[in-house]
Design a protein around this motif. Structure first.
Motif, PDB file in Angstrom:
ATOM      1  N   GLU A   1      -4.194 -15.688 -18.689  1.00 22.03           N
ATOM      2  CA  GLU A   1      -4.197 -14.239 -18.510  1.00 22.03           C
ATOM      3  C   GLU A   1      -5.573 -13.781 -18.044  1.00 22.03           C
ATOM      4  O   GLU A   1      -6.598 -14.167 -18.613  1.00 22.03           O
ATOM      5  CB  GLU A   1      -3.834 -13.524 -19.819  1.00 22.03           C
ATOM      6  CG  GLU A   1      -3.710 -12.010 -19.631  1.00 22.03           C
ATOM      7  CD  GLU A   1      -3.312 -11.278 -20.897  1.00 22.03           C
ATOM      8  OE1 GLU A   1      -2.160 -10.808 -20.966  1.00 22.03           O
ATOM      9  OE2 GLU A   1      -4.164 -11.180 -21.804  1.00 22.03           O
ATOM     10  N   VAL A   2      -5.585 -12.965 -17.004  1.00 20.83           N
ATOM     11  CA  VAL A   2      -6.836 -12.460 -16.445  1.00 20.83           C
ATOM     12  C   VAL A   2      -6.687 -10.983 -16.117  1.00 20.83           C
ATOM     13  O   VAL A   2      -5.585 -10.458 -15.996  1.00 20.83           O
ATOM     14  CB  VAL A   2      -7.212 -13.226 -15.150  1.00 20.83           C
ATOM     15  CG1 VAL A   2      -7.482 -14.688 -15.432  1.00 20.83           C
ATOM     16  CG2 VAL A   2      -6.121 -13.068 -14.089  1.00 20.83           C
ATOM     17  N   SER A   3      -7.815 -10.309 -15.963  1.00 21.14           N
ATOM     18  CA  SER A   3      -7.806  -8.951 -15.431  1.00 21.14           C
ATOM     19  C   SER A   3      -7.575  -9.030 -13.921  1.00 21.14           C
ATOM     20  O   SER A   3      -7.930 -10.022 -13.278  1.00 21.14           O
ATOM     21  CB  SER A   3      -9.136  -8.257 -15.715  1.00 21.14           C
ATOM     22  OG  SER A   3      -9.337  -8.111 -17.100  1.00 21.14           O
ATOM     23  N   VAL A   4      -6.984  -7.988 -13.361  1.00 21.04           N
ATOM     24  CA  VAL A   4      -6.668  -7.983 -11.931  1.00 21.04           C
ATOM     25  C   VAL A   4      -7.243  -6.725 -11.295  1.00 21.04           C
ATOM     26  O   VAL A   4      -7.166  -5.630 -11.866  1.00 21.04           O
ATOM     27  CB  VAL A   4      -5.145  -8.033 -11.690  1.00 21.04           C
ATOM     28  CG1 VAL A   4      -4.848  -8.212 -10.198  1.00 21.04           C
ATOM     29  CG2 VAL A   4      -4.500  -9.156 -12.499  1.00 21.04           C
ATOM     30  N   MET A   5      -7.824  -6.891 -10.100  1.00 21.42           N
ATOM     31  CA  MET A   5      -8.447  -5.777  -9.407  1.00 21.42           C
ATOM     32  C   MET A   5      -8.267  -5.928  -7.903  1.00 21.42           C
ATOM     33  O   MET A   5      -8.263  -7.048  -7.378  1.00 21.42           O
ATOM     34  CB  MET A   5      -9.948  -5.725  -9.730  1.00 21.42           C
ATOM     35  CG  MET A   5     -10.732  -4.676  -8.949  1.00 21.42           C
ATOM     36  SD  MET A   5     -12.531  -4.852  -9.165  1.00 21.42           S
ATOM     37  CE  MET A   5     -13.137  -3.610  -8.039  1.00 21.42           C
ATOM     38  N   HIS A   6      -8.123  -4.821  -7.212  1.00 21.91           N
ATOM     39  CA  HIS A   6      -8.183  -4.837  -5.749  1.00 21.91           C
ATOM     40  C   HIS A   6      -9.650  -4.822  -5.346  1.00 21.91           C
ATOM     41  O   HIS A   6     -10.191  -3.814  -4.908  1.00 21.91           O
ATOM     42  CB  HIS A   6      -7.429  -3.642  -5.154  1.00 21.91           C
ATOM     43  CG  HIS A   6      -5.991  -3.919  -4.907  1.00 21.91           C
ATOM     44  ND1 HIS A   6      -5.568  -4.898  -4.029  1.00 21.91           N
ATOM     45  CD2 HIS A   6      -4.866  -3.364  -5.411  1.00 21.91           C
ATOM     46  CE1 HIS A   6      -4.241  -4.928  -3.993  1.00 21.91           C
ATOM     47  NE2 HIS A   6      -3.794  -4.011  -4.836  1.00 21.91           N
ATOM     48  N   ALA A   7     -10.281  -5.981  -5.489  1.00 24.52           N
ATOM     49  CA  ALA A   7     -11.715  -6.085  -5.252  1.00 24.52           C
ATOM     50  C   ALA A   7     -12.053  -6.434  -3.802  1.00 24.52           C
ATOM     51  O   ALA A   7     -13.222  -6.682  -3.490  1.00 24.52           O
ATOM     52  CB  ALA A   7     -12.313  -7.143  -6.187  1.00 24.52           C
TER      53      ALA A   7
ATOM     54  N   SER B   1     -16.643  -8.121  -5.576  1.00 22.40           N
ATOM     55  CA  SER B   1     -17.428  -7.737  -6.750  1.00 22.40           C
ATOM     56  C   SER B   1     -16.601  -6.837  -7.656  1.00 22.40           C
ATOM     57  O   SER B   1     -15.776  -6.052  -7.191  1.00 22.40           O
ATOM     58  CB  SER B   1     -18.688  -6.984  -6.308  1.00 22.40           C
ATOM     59  OG  SER B   1     -19.269  -6.280  -7.392  1.00 22.40           O
ATOM     60  N   PRO B   2     -16.811  -6.896  -8.991  1.00 15.51           N
ATOM     61  CA  PRO B   2     -16.134  -5.975  -9.901  1.00 15.51           C
ATOM     62  C   PRO B   2     -16.559  -4.526  -9.699  1.00 15.51           C
ATOM     63  O   PRO B   2     -15.917  -3.613 -10.196  1.00 15.51           O
ATOM     64  CB  PRO B   2     -16.534  -6.483 -11.285  1.00 15.51           C
ATOM     65  CG  PRO B   2     -17.771  -7.270 -11.081  1.00 15.51           C
ATOM     66  CD  PRO B   2     -17.644  -7.877  -9.716  1.00 15.51           C
ATOM     67  N   MET B   3     -17.646  -4.321  -8.930  1.00 18.84           N
ATOM     68  CA  MET B   3     -18.146  -2.977  -8.649  1.00 18.84           C
ATOM     69  C   MET B   3     -17.782  -2.504  -7.235  1.00 18.84           C
ATOM     70  O   MET B   3     -18.204  -1.436  -6.813  1.00 18.84           O
ATOM     71  CB  MET B   3     -19.672  -2.953  -8.793  1.00 18.84           C
ATOM     72  CG  MET B   3     -20.175  -3.319 -10.184  1.00 18.84           C
ATOM     73  SD  MET B   3     -19.634  -2.124 -11.439  1.00 18.84           S
ATOM     74  CE  MET B   3     -20.586  -0.694 -10.933  1.00 18.84           C
ATOM     75  N   PHE B   4     -17.005  -3.295  -6.514  1.00 19.62           N
ATOM     76  CA  PHE B   4     -16.650  -2.968  -5.130  1.00 19.62           C
ATOM     77  C   PHE B   4     -15.842  -1.670  -5.064  1.00 19.62           C
ATOM     78  O   PHE B   4     -14.881  -1.486  -5.806  1.00 19.62           O
ATOM     79  CB  PHE B   4     -15.835  -4.101  -4.523  1.00 19.62           C
ATOM     80  CG  PHE B   4     -15.252  -3.795  -3.172  1.00 19.62           C
ATOM     81  CD1 PHE B   4     -16.061  -3.710  -2.052  1.00 19.62           C
ATOM     82  CD2 PHE B   4     -13.889  -3.598  -3.021  1.00 19.62           C
ATOM     83  CE1 PHE B   4     -15.520  -3.429  -0.797  1.00 19.62           C
ATOM     84  CE2 PHE B   4     -13.337  -3.331  -1.775  1.00 19.62           C
ATOM     85  CZ  PHE B   4     -14.160  -3.246  -0.658  1.00 19.62           C
TER      86      PHE B   4
ATOM     87  N   HIS C   1      -4.145   0.751  -6.070  1.00 24.06           N
ATOM     88  CA  HIS C   1      -5.379   0.275  -6.677  1.00 24.06           C
ATOM     89  C   HIS C   1      -5.250   0.179  -8.199  1.00 24.06           C
ATOM     90  O   HIS C   1      -5.771  -0.752  -8.820  1.00 24.06           O
ATOM     91  CB  HIS C   1      -6.537   1.214  -6.327  1.00 24.06           C
ATOM     92  CG  HIS C   1      -7.866   0.678  -6.766  1.00 24.06           C
ATOM     93  ND1 HIS C   1      -8.633  -0.134  -5.977  1.00 24.06           N
ATOM     94  CD2 HIS C   1      -8.561   0.832  -7.935  1.00 24.06           C
ATOM     95  CE1 HIS C   1      -9.739  -0.471  -6.621  1.00 24.06           C
ATOM     96  NE2 HIS C   1      -9.718   0.106  -7.819  1.00 24.06           N
ATOM     97  N   GLN C   2      -4.546   1.124  -8.765  1.00 28.77           N
ATOM     98  CA  GLN C   2      -4.399   1.161 -10.223  1.00 28.77           C
ATOM     99  C   GLN C   2      -3.446   0.091 -10.725  1.00 28.77           C
ATOM    100  O   GLN C   2      -3.499  -0.294 -11.899  1.00 28.77           O
ATOM    101  CB  GLN C   2      -3.905   2.548 -10.647  1.00 28.77           C
ATOM    102  CG  GLN C   2      -4.141   2.864 -12.111  1.00 28.77           C
ATOM    103  CD  GLN C   2      -4.009   4.350 -12.389  1.00 28.77           C
ATOM    104  OE1 GLN C   2      -3.384   5.095 -11.638  1.00 28.77           O
ATOM    105  NE2 GLN C   2      -4.607   4.809 -13.477  1.00 28.77           N
TER     106      GLN C   2
ATOM    107  N   GLU D   1     -12.199  -8.442 -13.187  1.00 28.86           N
ATOM    108  CA  GLU D   1     -12.153  -7.289 -14.084  1.00 28.86           C
ATOM    109  C   GLU D   1     -12.910  -6.131 -13.453  1.00 28.86           C
ATOM    110  O   GLU D   1     -14.111  -6.229 -13.197  1.00 28.86           O
ATOM    111  CB  GLU D   1     -12.761  -7.632 -15.434  1.00 28.86           C
ATOM    112  CG  GLU D   1     -12.695  -6.481 -16.435  1.00 28.86           C
ATOM    113  CD  GLU D   1     -13.291  -6.833 -17.780  1.00 28.86           C
ATOM    114  OE1 GLU D   1     -13.301  -5.947 -18.661  1.00 28.86           O
ATOM    115  OE2 GLU D   1     -13.756  -7.981 -17.954  1.00 28.86           O
ATOM    116  N   GLU D   2     -12.230  -5.020 -13.209  1.00 32.68           N
ATOM    117  CA  GLU D   2     -12.843  -3.890 -12.527  1.00 32.68           C
ATOM    118  C   GLU D   2     -13.872  -3.187 -13.417  1.00 32.68           C
ATOM    119  O   GLU D   2     -13.620  -2.919 -14.595  1.00 32.68           O
ATOM    120  CB  GLU D   2     -11.782  -2.892 -12.075  1.00 32.68           C
ATOM    121  CG  GLU D   2     -12.355  -1.710 -11.314  1.00 32.68           C
ATOM    122  CD  GLU D   2     -11.345  -0.973 -10.465  1.00 32.68           C
ATOM    123  OE1 GLU D   2     -11.740  -0.011  -9.778  1.00 32.68           O
ATOM    124  OE2 GLU D   2     -10.156  -1.355 -10.483  1.00 32.68           O
TER     125      GLU D   2
END
Length: 448
Positions: free
Chosen positions: A124-130, A408-411, A44-45, A105-106
């Motif tokens: 360039e973008v932020s990456v998240m396991h959303a 969602s960034p809040m997932f 996840h990190q 973006e997380e």
């Protein structure tokens, strides 16, 4: 420590010796839980975008090899296959997990939240396991570890499928090159050829469903998904003199409105549902200039393959005719992403006892309707009987209706649910050999 149960059988004249067996699955899952959670936090990190999961792939390979599982790579760029031969004869089955993150973006505030960046479509973008693919990978690794340590109890061969780019590729045109990623590329690259599974299983964590609860249904479990791109080419003019233009803006408005009648006026809705949505409109540079071009991006969804095909066949003509009525030319591209994800009827029914073992009857739920999302897991189901189930991700003390949705960034996914995912994979492996013959017979009859 394993949990033991004893059965004694006494007859009128004698007693048989006591039979002792171990409920080793639940015990092993409990003992492995901390490692599974640790793997999930690491993944996840450090998420990676679709088709670029190089570090994730290396992590998976290292873990599998440490369990003594044969590893194959070279599929779909970063895909990994693990092969475990059980100690007893039996069928070949596959378990699948996806590995890619999203350009999100997380904002969860978790201690192990992602701060990583990636390149998505050149930016360039932020990456998240959303969407929870970190949990899918960790849970399948946890199951692989336990099964490898208990391979003497496994009937047949297990193929662990770690697939990239389920969400699409970060480095390709997802309309024109969609066949070059994900499950389709895994299949075309021969990931499932040697050995060849006869059934495949998968699961997906879902927001708004409580942790440690499983959800299933036979037939359609997820919608199809197809990508739509439309370019409308007209003639530029000053906004004060529209008669000198061939206005693609007005044409685009009419195209979007007419697209909504594709479902409401052409589709037999007694057979299922359909959705055509435009999510992106790009045109013009100034408010007083009618541009010469408008670009639209959209998505097409259905839970019925017949409805899906009707939309795909009739949509281009509708768009082109509407454009022509406005003296504008239309270039239409439709890229099939995923068919309807279908759970095989016989396999689903046969595996209900396995699901009950994983969570108990009170936490197993039969869905009335399919989910609106889509999954390229559907392509595996074209080749063999498949079963895809949902695993609750939201803590039980939360309001399920207000939980941040997948993507969602809040997932968030509660770590407490991981053990259920691990056990579900293991139950699939242990229970399927007992029903393999009847499932394969039904599959062949349906295909003939």
């Amino acid at each position: 420590m394993e949990l033991f149960k004893k059965i004694s059988l006494c007859l009128p004249f004698f007693c048989l010796s006591t039979i002792t067996y171990a409920d080793w699955v639940s015990d092993s899952v409990k003992n492995t839980e901390a490692h599974t959670i640790q793997m999930r936090h690491h993944l996840h990190q450090h998420p990676e975008l679709g088709n670029l999961e190089f570090k994730t792939s290396a992590f998976v390979q290292k873990e599998l090899k440490s369990y003594g599982i044969e590893v194959k790579k070279g599929f779909a760029k970063t895909g990994v296959i693990g092969i475990l031969k059980g100690g007893q004869p039996g069928p070949v089955i596959a378990l699948r997990a996806d590995m890619d993150g999203l350009p999100v973006e997380e904002k969860t505030g978790l201690a192990f939240a992602s701060k990583d960046k990636g390149i998505y479509q050149g930016k360039e973008v932020s990456v998240m396991h959303a969407c929870g693919h970190d949990t899918h990978t960790a849970m399948l690794l946890g199951a692989a570890k336990i099964l490898a340590a208990n391979k003497d109890k496994v009937k047949g061969t297990v193929v662990f499928v770690f697939q990239p780019a389920e969400e699409g590729g970060a480095d390709i045109d997802n309309l024109t090159q969609i066949n070059e990623i994900g499950s389709r590329k895994m299949i075309s690259d021969g990931a499932l050829n040697n050995p060849k599974p006869e059934a495949i299983f998968g699961l997906h964590v879902m927001s708004g469903m409580p942790v440690n609860h499983l959800y299933y249904k036979a037939g359609a479990i997820l919608n199809s998904a197809d990508n739509l791109r439309v370019q409308l080419n007209g003639q530029q003019a000053h906004g004060s003199m529209p008669w000198l233009s061939h206005d693609p803006i007005v044409a685009s408005a009419q195209v979007i409105n007419n697209l909504q009648t594709m479902v409401s006026r052409r589709i037999d809705l007694t057979q299922g549902m359909g959705v055509v949505s435009i999510g992106s409109i790009q045109a013009g540079t100034a408010g007083n200039v009618i541009p010469d071009q408008v670009n639209l991006l959209g998505t097409i969804r259905s839970n019925n393959e017949g409805i899906r095909q009707q939309i795909l066949e009739q949509l281009p003509e509708m768009i082109q005719s509407t454009a022509a009525a406005n003296q504008v030319k239309a270039h239409v591209e439709i890229s099939p992403y995923s068919p309807v994800t279908m759970n095989d009827n016989a396999l689903t029914e046969a595996m209900i006892p396995a699901l009950e073992k994983a969570v108990g009857k009170e936490k197993l739920h039969l869905l009335e309707h399919n989910a609106s999302g889509s999954e390229d897991f559907a392509y595996y189901g074209k080749l063999m009987p498949s079963l895809f189930v949902f695993l609750g991700a939201t803590p039980t003390d939360h309001d399920m209706s207000k939980a941040a949705a997948n993507h969602s960034p809040m997932f968030i996914v509660d770590d407490a649910t991981l053990k259920t995912g691990v056990e579900t994979h293991i139950r699939f492996v242990l229970d399927y050999p007992n029903v393999a013959e009847q499932v394969q017979s039904a599959w062949k009859n349906n295909k003939s």
